[in-house]
Design a protein around this motif. Structure first.
Motif, PDB file in Angstrom:
ATOM      1  N   ARG A  90       0.821  -1.218   0.000  1.00  0.00           N
ATOM      2  CA  ARG A  90       0.000   0.000   0.000  1.00  0.00           C
ATOM      3  C   ARG A  90       0.856   1.271   0.000  1.00  0.00           C
ATOM      4  O   ARG A  90       0.320   2.372  -0.129  1.00  0.00           O
ATOM      5  CB  ARG A  90      -0.927  -0.008   1.220  1.00  0.00           C
ATOM      6  N   PHE A  91       2.179   1.122   0.139  1.00  0.00           N
ATOM      7  CA  PHE A  91       3.071   2.277   0.182  1.00  0.00           C
ATOM      8  C   PHE A  91       4.004   2.290  -1.027  1.00  0.00           C
ATOM      9  O   PHE A  91       4.178   1.272  -1.699  1.00  0.00           O
ATOM     10  CB  PHE A  91       3.922   2.258   1.461  1.00  0.00           C
ATOM     11  N   LYS A  92       4.586   3.443  -1.282  1.00  0.00           N
ATOM     12  CA  LYS A  92       5.596   3.542  -2.320  1.00  0.00           C
ATOM     13  C   LYS A  92       6.860   2.807  -1.871  1.00  0.00           C
ATOM     14  O   LYS A  92       7.191   2.805  -0.681  1.00  0.00           O
ATOM     15  CB  LYS A  92       5.933   5.002  -2.608  1.00  0.00           C
ATOM     16  N   PRO A  93       7.590   2.198  -2.818  1.00  0.00           N
ATOM     17  CA  PRO A  93       8.822   1.487  -2.445  1.00  0.00           C
ATOM     18  C   PRO A  93       9.805   2.359  -1.671  1.00  0.00           C
ATOM     19  O   PRO A  93      10.476   1.879  -0.753  1.00  0.00           O
ATOM     20  CB  PRO A  93       9.393   1.047  -3.795  1.00  0.00           C
ATOM     21  N   LEU A  94       9.906   3.662  -2.024  1.00  0.00           N
ATOM     22  CA  LEU A  94      10.849   4.537  -1.319  1.00  0.00           C
ATOM     23  C   LEU A  94      10.488   4.646   0.163  1.00  0.00           C
ATOM     24  O   LEU A  94      11.384   4.635   1.028  1.00  0.00           O
ATOM     25  CB  LEU A  94      10.856   5.926  -1.952  1.00  0.00           C
ATOM     26  N   THR A  95       9.208   4.727   0.474  1.00  0.00           N
ATOM     27  CA  THR A  95       8.781   4.811   1.872  1.00  0.00           C
ATOM     28  C   THR A  95       9.236   3.590   2.649  1.00  0.00           C
ATOM     29  O   THR A  95       9.717   3.688   3.789  1.00  0.00           O
ATOM     30  CB  THR A  95       7.247   4.934   1.956  1.00  0.00           C
ATOM     31  N   ILE A  96       9.111   2.419   2.034  1.00  0.00           N
ATOM     32  CA  ILE A  96       9.514   1.171   2.682  1.00  0.00           C
ATOM     33  C   ILE A  96      11.036   1.125   2.853  1.00  0.00           C
ATOM     34  O   ILE A  96      11.546   0.686   3.893  1.00  0.00           O
ATOM     35  CB  ILE A  96       9.028  -0.035   1.862  1.00  0.00           C
ATOM     36  N   VAL A  97      11.771   1.587   1.843  1.00  0.00           N
ATOM     37  CA  VAL A  97      13.238   1.601   1.925  1.00  0.00           C
ATOM     38  C   VAL A  97      13.700   2.510   3.063  1.00  0.00           C
ATOM     39  O   VAL A  97      14.612   2.161   3.828  1.00  0.00           O
ATOM     40  CB  VAL A  97      13.854   2.048   0.582  1.00  0.00           C
ATOM     41  N   VAL A  98      13.085   3.687   3.179  1.00  0.00           N
ATOM     42  CA  VAL A  98      13.474   4.631   4.237  1.00  0.00           C
ATOM     43  C   VAL A  98      13.215   4.026   5.618  1.00  0.00           C
ATOM     44  O   VAL A  98      14.083   4.043   6.492  1.00  0.00           O
ATOM     45  CB  VAL A  98      12.717   5.966   4.079  1.00  0.00           C
ATOM     46  N   ALA A  99      12.018   3.467   5.810  1.00  0.00           N
ATOM     47  CA  ALA A  99      11.679   2.868   7.104  1.00  0.00           C
ATOM     48  C   ALA A  99      12.605   1.704   7.429  1.00  0.00           C
ATOM     49  O   ALA A  99      13.104   1.577   8.561  1.00  0.00           O
ATOM     50  CB  ALA A  99      10.223   2.404   7.098  1.00  0.00           C
ATOM     51  N   GLY A 100      12.850   0.853   6.433  1.00  0.00           N
ATOM     52  CA  GLY A 100      13.726  -0.297   6.663  1.00  0.00           C
ATOM     53  C   GLY A 100      15.152   0.114   6.961  1.00  0.00           C
ATOM     54  O   GLY A 100      15.823  -0.493   7.815  1.00  0.00           O
ATOM     55  N   SER A 101      15.644   1.152   6.303  1.00  0.00           N
ATOM     56  CA  SER A 101      17.016   1.614   6.534  1.00  0.00           C
ATOM     57  C   SER A 101      17.177   2.169   7.939  1.00  0.00           C
ATOM     58  O   SER A 101      18.225   1.984   8.578  1.00  0.00           O
ATOM     59  CB  SER A 101      17.395   2.673   5.493  1.00  0.00           C
ATOM     60  N   PHE A 102      16.150   2.856   8.442  1.00  0.00           N
ATOM     61  CA  PHE A 102      16.203   3.340   9.826  1.00  0.00           C
ATOM     62  C   PHE A 102      16.280   2.162  10.800  1.00  0.00           C
ATOM     63  O   PHE A 102      17.011   2.206  11.802  1.00  0.00           O
ATOM     64  CB  PHE A 102      14.990   4.213  10.132  1.00  0.00           C
ATOM     65  N   LEU A 103      15.526   1.097  10.511  1.00  0.00           N
ATOM     66  CA  LEU A 103      15.578  -0.078  11.385  1.00  0.00           C
ATOM     67  C   LEU A 103      16.944  -0.754  11.315  1.00  0.00           C
ATOM     68  O   LEU A 103      17.446  -1.264  12.325  1.00  0.00           O
ATOM     69  CB  LEU A 103      14.467  -1.059  11.006  1.00  0.00           C
ATOM     70  N   PHE A 104      17.558  -0.794  10.112  1.00  0.00           N
ATOM     71  CA  PHE A 104      18.941  -1.271   9.994  1.00  0.00           C
ATOM     72  C   PHE A 104      19.831  -0.539  10.995  1.00  0.00           C
ATOM     73  O   PHE A 104      20.615  -1.139  11.742  1.00  0.00           O
ATOM     74  CB  PHE A 104      19.496  -0.969   8.597  1.00  0.00           C
ATOM     75  N   SER A 105      19.734   0.782  10.952  1.00  0.00           N
ATOM     76  CA  SER A 105      20.621   1.608  11.762  1.00  0.00           C
ATOM     77  C   SER A 105      20.356   1.434  13.249  1.00  0.00           C
ATOM     78  O   SER A 105      21.295   1.408  14.060  1.00  0.00           O
ATOM     79  CB  SER A 105      20.459   3.081  11.366  1.00  0.00           C
ATOM     80  N   ILE A 114      22.936   7.032   5.503  1.00  0.00           N
ATOM     81  CA  ILE A 114      23.450   7.661   4.276  1.00  0.00           C
ATOM     82  C   ILE A 114      22.800   7.059   3.033  1.00  0.00           C
ATOM     83  O   ILE A 114      22.526   7.761   2.050  1.00  0.00           O
ATOM     84  CB  ILE A 114      24.984   7.524   4.214  1.00  0.00           C
ATOM     85  N   SER A 115      22.522   5.762   3.056  1.00  0.00           N
ATOM     86  CA  SER A 115      21.944   5.100   1.873  1.00  0.00           C
ATOM     87  C   SER A 115      20.603   5.715   1.488  1.00  0.00           C
ATOM     88  O   SER A 115      20.230   5.732   0.312  1.00  0.00           O
ATOM     89  CB  SER A 115      21.783   3.598   2.127  1.00  0.00           C
ATOM     90  N   ILE A 116      19.872   6.224   2.467  1.00  0.00           N
ATOM     91  CA  ILE A 116      18.547   6.804   2.201  1.00  0.00           C
ATOM     92  C   ILE A 116      18.652   7.968   1.231  1.00  0.00           C
ATOM     93  O   ILE A 116      17.797   8.139   0.347  1.00  0.00           O
ATOM     94  CB  ILE A 116      17.891   7.266   3.516  1.00  0.00           C
ATOM     95  N   PHE A 117      19.712   8.779   1.379  1.00  0.00           N
ATOM     96  CA  PHE A 117      19.863   9.954   0.511  1.00  0.00           C
ATOM     97  C   PHE A 117      19.892   9.554  -0.955  1.00  0.00           C
ATOM     98  O   PHE A 117      19.235  10.196  -1.788  1.00  0.00           O
ATOM     99  CB  PHE A 117      21.144  10.719   0.856  1.00  0.00           C
ATOM    100  N   PHE A 118      20.626   8.511  -1.307  1.00  0.00           N
ATOM    101  CA  PHE A 118      20.775   8.123  -2.715  1.00  0.00           C
ATOM    102  C   PHE A 118      19.459   7.594  -3.283  1.00  0.00           C
ATOM    103  O   PHE A 118      19.094   7.910  -4.430  1.00  0.00           O
ATOM    104  CB  PHE A 118      21.889   7.096  -2.865  1.00  0.00           C
ATOM    105  N   PHE A 119      18.734   6.794  -2.495  1.00  0.00           N
ATOM    106  CA  PHE A 119      17.425   6.328  -2.959  1.00  0.00           C
ATOM    107  C   PHE A 119      16.476   7.515  -3.159  1.00  0.00           C
ATOM    108  O   PHE A 119      15.734   7.575  -4.152  1.00  0.00           O
ATOM    109  CB  PHE A 119      16.812   5.354  -1.945  1.00  0.00           C
ATOM    110  N   TRP A 120      16.496   8.445  -2.213  1.00  0.00           N
ATOM    111  CA  TRP A 120      15.631   9.624  -2.307  1.00  0.00           C
ATOM    112  C   TRP A 120      15.961  10.452  -3.539  1.00  0.00           C
ATOM    113  O   TRP A 120      15.062  10.892  -4.258  1.00  0.00           O
ATOM    114  CB  TRP A 120      15.793  10.463  -1.044  1.00  0.00           C
ATOM    115  N   ARG A 121      17.249  10.632  -3.809  1.00  0.00           N
ATOM    116  CA  ARG A 121      17.665  11.437  -4.959  1.00  0.00           C
ATOM    117  C   ARG A 121      17.193  10.793  -6.271  1.00  0.00           C
ATOM    118  O   ARG A 121      16.679  11.472  -7.169  1.00  0.00           O
ATOM    119  CB  ARG A 121      19.184  11.598  -4.962  1.00  0.00           C
TER     120      ARG A 121
END
Length: 410
Positions: free
Chosen positions: A280-295, A384-391
């Motif tokens: 139900r979400f955009k892939p970028l939203t999921i990537v951002v949330a998952g990357s925060f959990l990584f960290s 840091i990885s979030i920035f590149f996906f966002w860009r």
């Protein structure tokens, strides 16, 4: 589980065979390769940096050859690339048995990385070829779940074989690879994949034109760069984790096996329901949330002093893993031309460079600064990885908006 089985049965028989093969190959690989660092420590007395370099050679070779594999599969067919890769890989694992000399093992590791890398992008591209667009996120999630089922089963078998020294683990892996190669060969012929590919290949662009698309695709560049940094965090975390636990915890090997098991079991339990929720979400939203959990997970490891906290933060880390990896596939899939799917998936394989940098950076930080600095460094990379996906997503959104505007004007 019933819903999982029903979803599995909705796909083409070859897709199901490739999903099953993902588990078989994961079992075989984890039996042999996952405990390879133990051999290098106990028998060769190598330090973390040397171990990272040896293991990184295979990952680095796999990264670049995987890109070539994706290109080749677009122009000669997925079938030839996959079968050739599997047959060669099975012989290489048998080759590991011939000598336990370090330099020979390094050579085998290099060849193994190259041969196995040809299978992944070609098989992912074929899965996408045979699956409707609205089901690809789910099938990628199932694929990742099944891969982790294999990695949940394999380590226990590998630990037994390495410790008991009854049967050479490389023999078992070679047999698994060889047996699956024959099964896939028969089924690809049975379901006419050769004929299907023949029609697709007639419509392919020239190789020169395809490379031109890759060269100027800035969206792909940023997505791959983001994936590379992300893979540095999660791709080979087990290598440095193993060394850290052995040095800082009593019964470190047992804790390491427990952490691996928790990681795999959590993926098996959470991957499918999370993927259903994530649709139900955009892939970028999921990537951002998952990357925060990584960290958060990596930061938690830095301050963990007991089994409970290590396992707790591994659960958090794993939930992030289940979110990020399928979403990365979908971000690439959304920008992929149908006739160049193998090439784009092969380009995504360049994120595997992180499998080389992860153990190398982690080994260096562990050796010179300690485990806390190592884990905090990985936590920072996750952010840091979030920035590149966002860009990359920003460029894609602008491109889509301009296209819609032009259509309205026309």
């Amino acid at each position: 589980m019933n819903k999982f089985v029903q979803a599995f049965n909705q796909y083409h028989p070859i897709v199901n065979t490739l999903l099953l093969g993902t588990m078989i190959l994961a079992i075989g690989s984890s039996i042999s390769i996952l405990y390879f660092p133990l051999y290098l420590v106990k028998e060769q007395h190598f330090d973390p940096v040397k171990i990272a370099l040896i293991l990184g050679i295979g990952s680095l070779a796999a990264t670049f050859s995987g890109f070539i594999a994706g290109v080749v599969s677009d122009f000669i067919g997925r079938r030839k690339v996959m079968l050739g890769s599997l047959y060669v890989s099975s012989f290489i694992f048998f080759g590991f048995m011939l000598s336990k000399q370090v330099y020979f093992l390094i050579l085998m590791m290099l060849l193994q990385g190259i041969s196995t890398s040809f299978f992944a992008p070609a098989s992912k591209a074929l899965v996408a070829d045979l699956t409707a667009v609205d089901r690809r996120m789910r099938v990628f999630s199932i694929r990742y779940t099944i891969n982790n089922i294999g990695y949940a089963i394999g380590p226990s078998i590998g630990a037994y074989l390495w410790l008991k020294e009854t049967i050479d683990p490389f023999l078992v892996t070679g047999c698994l690879y060889g047996g699956y190669s024959l099964l896939l060969h028969v089924l690809l012929n049975k379901y006419g994949i050769k004929q299907i590919e023949g029609e697709q290949l007639k419509e392919s662009q020239t190789i020169k034109g395809a490379f031109r698309v890759i060269k100027y695709d800035k969206i792909l560049f940023f997505f791959v760069l983001g994936g590379l940094v992300s893979t540095t965090v999660h791709g080979q975390w087990s290598v440095t984790m193993q060394q850290y636990l052995n040095e800082h915890f009593m019964n470190g090997t047992l804790l390491y096996t427990s952490v691996l098991t928790v990681n795999s079991v959590c993926v098996i339990l959470f991957q499918y329901p999370i993927s259903r929720w994530a649709e139900r979400f955009k892939p970028l939203t999921i990537v951002v949330a998952g990357s925060f959990l990584f960290s958060i997970g990596m930061g938690g490891f830095a301050f963990s002093t007991g089994w409970f906290t290590m396992i707790l933060f591994m659960v958090i880390f794993t939930i992030g893993e289940t979110m990020v990896i399928p979403a990365e596939y979908m971000m690439i899939d959304h920008i992929t031309p149908d006739r160049l799917r193998g090439m784009y998936y092969g380009a995504q394989n360049l994120t595997g460079i992180g499998n080389f940098f992860g153990p190398l950076v982690g080994g260096y930080l562990l050796l010179h600064f300690g485990g806390s600095v190592m884990f905090l460094g990985f936590a920072l990379l996750g952010i840091i990885s979030i920035f590149f996906f966002w860009r990359g997503q920003i460029i894609q959104d602008h491109k889509s908006m301009n296209k819609r505007t032009n259509n309205i004007v026309l």
